[in-house]
Design a protein around this motif. Structure first.
Motif, mmCIF file in Angstrom:
data_model
loop_
_atom_site.group_PDB
_atom_site.id
_atom_site.type_symbol
_atom_site.label_atom_id
_atom_site.label_comp_id
_atom_site.label_asym_id
_atom_site.label_seq_id
_atom_site.Cartn_x
_atom_site.Cartn_y
_atom_site.Cartn_z
ATOM 1 N N ASP A 96 39.405 40.472 31.483
ATOM 2 C CA ASP A 96 38.042 40.285 31.975
ATOM 3 C C ASP A 96 37.836 38.972 32.717
ATOM 4 O O ASP A 96 36.755 38.718 33.217
ATOM 5 C CB ASP A 96 37.048 40.353 30.809
ATOM 6 C CG ASP A 96 36.977 41.737 30.197
ATOM 7 O OD1 ASP A 96 37.271 42.710 30.911
ATOM 8 O OD2 ASP A 96 36.637 41.832 29.005
ATOM 9 N N ILE A 97 38.859 38.145 32.798
ATOM 10 C CA ILE A 97 38.673 36.835 33.409
ATOM 11 C C ILE A 97 38.306 36.950 34.882
ATOM 12 O O ILE A 97 37.332 36.366 35.330
ATOM 13 C CB ILE A 97 39.905 35.937 33.208
ATOM 14 C CG1 ILE A 97 40.003 35.543 31.747
ATOM 15 C CG2 ILE A 97 39.814 34.697 34.092
ATOM 16 C CD1 ILE A 97 41.248 34.764 31.411
ATOM 17 N N CYS A 98 39.088 37.694 35.660
ATOM 18 C CA CYS A 98 38.805 37.747 37.100
ATOM 19 C C CYS A 98 37.436 38.350 37.419
ATOM 20 O O CYS A 98 36.705 37.762 38.202
ATOM 21 C CB CYS A 98 39.917 38.471 37.847
ATOM 22 S SG CYS A 98 41.344 37.392 38.135
ATOM 23 N N PRO A 99 37.066 39.494 36.830
ATOM 24 C CA PRO A 99 35.716 40.010 37.130
ATOM 25 C C PRO A 99 34.612 39.047 36.699
ATOM 26 O O PRO A 99 33.641 38.857 37.428
ATOM 27 C CB PRO A 99 35.649 41.322 36.347
ATOM 28 C CG PRO A 99 37.070 41.746 36.222
ATOM 29 C CD PRO A 99 37.852 40.463 36.063
ATOM 30 N N ALA A 100 34.764 38.426 35.551
ATOM 31 C CA ALA A 100 33.746 37.476 35.090
ATOM 32 C C ALA A 100 33.668 36.278 36.017
ATOM 33 O O ALA A 100 32.583 35.822 36.383
ATOM 34 C CB ALA A 100 34.053 37.032 33.662
ATOM 35 N N LEU A 101 34.813 35.769 36.422
ATOM 36 C CA LEU A 101 34.819 34.636 37.342
ATOM 37 C C LEU A 101 34.256 35.020 38.696
ATOM 38 O O LEU A 101 33.495 34.263 39.302
ATOM 39 C CB LEU A 101 36.232 34.083 37.512
ATOM 40 C CG LEU A 101 36.773 33.279 36.348
ATOM 41 C CD1 LEU A 101 38.225 32.895 36.607
ATOM 42 C CD2 LEU A 101 35.944 32.050 36.076
ATOM 43 N N ARG A 102 34.622 36.190 39.164
ATOM 44 C CA ARG A 102 34.133 36.648 40.475
ATOM 45 C C ARG A 102 32.611 36.699 40.484
ATOM 46 O O ARG A 102 31.972 36.170 41.393
ATOM 47 C CB ARG A 102 34.717 38.013 40.792
ATOM 48 C CG ARG A 102 34.317 38.542 42.153
ATOM 49 C CD ARG A 102 34.947 39.888 42.454
ATOM 50 N NE ARG A 102 36.382 39.822 42.297
ATOM 51 C CZ ARG A 102 37.092 40.684 41.565
ATOM 52 N NH1 ARG A 102 36.514 41.678 40.946
ATOM 53 N NH2 ARG A 102 38.398 40.553 41.480
ATOM 54 N N ASP A 103 32.043 37.318 39.487
ATOM 55 C CA ASP A 103 30.583 37.429 39.415
ATOM 56 C C ASP A 103 29.922 36.050 39.317
ATOM 57 O O ASP A 103 28.920 35.782 39.981
ATOM 58 C CB ASP A 103 30.174 38.275 38.215
ATOM 59 C CG ASP A 103 30.607 39.725 38.334
ATOM 60 O OD1 ASP A 103 30.978 40.160 39.446
ATOM 61 O OD2 ASP A 103 30.596 40.421 37.297
ATOM 62 N N THR A 104 30.510 35.208 38.502
ATOM 63 C CA THR A 104 29.934 33.891 38.288
ATOM 64 C C THR A 104 30.049 33.019 39.532
ATOM 65 O O THR A 104 29.097 32.327 39.909
ATOM 66 C CB THR A 104 30.609 33.208 37.084
ATOM 67 O OG1 THR A 104 30.466 34.065 35.957
ATOM 68 C CG2 THR A 104 29.967 31.867 36.792
ATOM 69 N N VAL A 105 31.208 33.043 40.174
ATOM 70 C CA VAL A 105 31.393 32.235 41.376
ATOM 71 C C VAL A 105 30.468 32.707 42.489
ATOM 72 O O VAL A 105 29.882 31.894 43.209
ATOM 73 C CB VAL A 105 32.865 32.247 41.835
ATOM 74 C CG1 VAL A 105 33.017 31.618 43.210
ATOM 75 C CG2 VAL A 105 33.732 31.516 40.826
#
Length: 94
Positions: free
Chosen positions: A25-34
């Motif tokens: 879940d790191i990349c999707p979470a980071l993508r949304d947050t960034v």
């Protein structure tokens, strides 16, 4: 601000999320947050931060960084940062 500076500032804004435990879940979470950090509303970004971390120091830092982005980055800076990040998102490692 330089393009590299814009990207660096954007990546600093997501540092509170590097403790996310589920690796998938790191990349999707980071993508949304960034995306919210760079081009979203201040309120939406802070709400996103609160999903992952309620530490008052993290929230205060996130608030300060988002204010800085909103005040200092031009539309071109933001687009450049998002373009660079899209290249990262398309990596097979993400």
């Amino acid at each position: 601000m330089t393009r590299a500076g814009a990207l660096l500032l954007a990546l600093q804004g997501v540092s509170p999320y590097l403790s996310v435990s589920e690796c998938d879940d790191i990349c999707p979470a980071l993508r949304d947050t960034v995306d919210l950090f760079i081009s979203g509303s201040h309120e939406a970004y802070i709400e996103e931060v609160e999903k992952y971390n309620q530490n008052s120091e993290v929230l205060e830092t996130s608030d300060t960084l988002k204010s800085c982005v909103d005040e200092k980055l031009t539309a071109e800076d933001k687009q450049d940062a998002l373009s660079a990040l899209n290249k990262i998102y398309s990596s097979s490692l993400c």
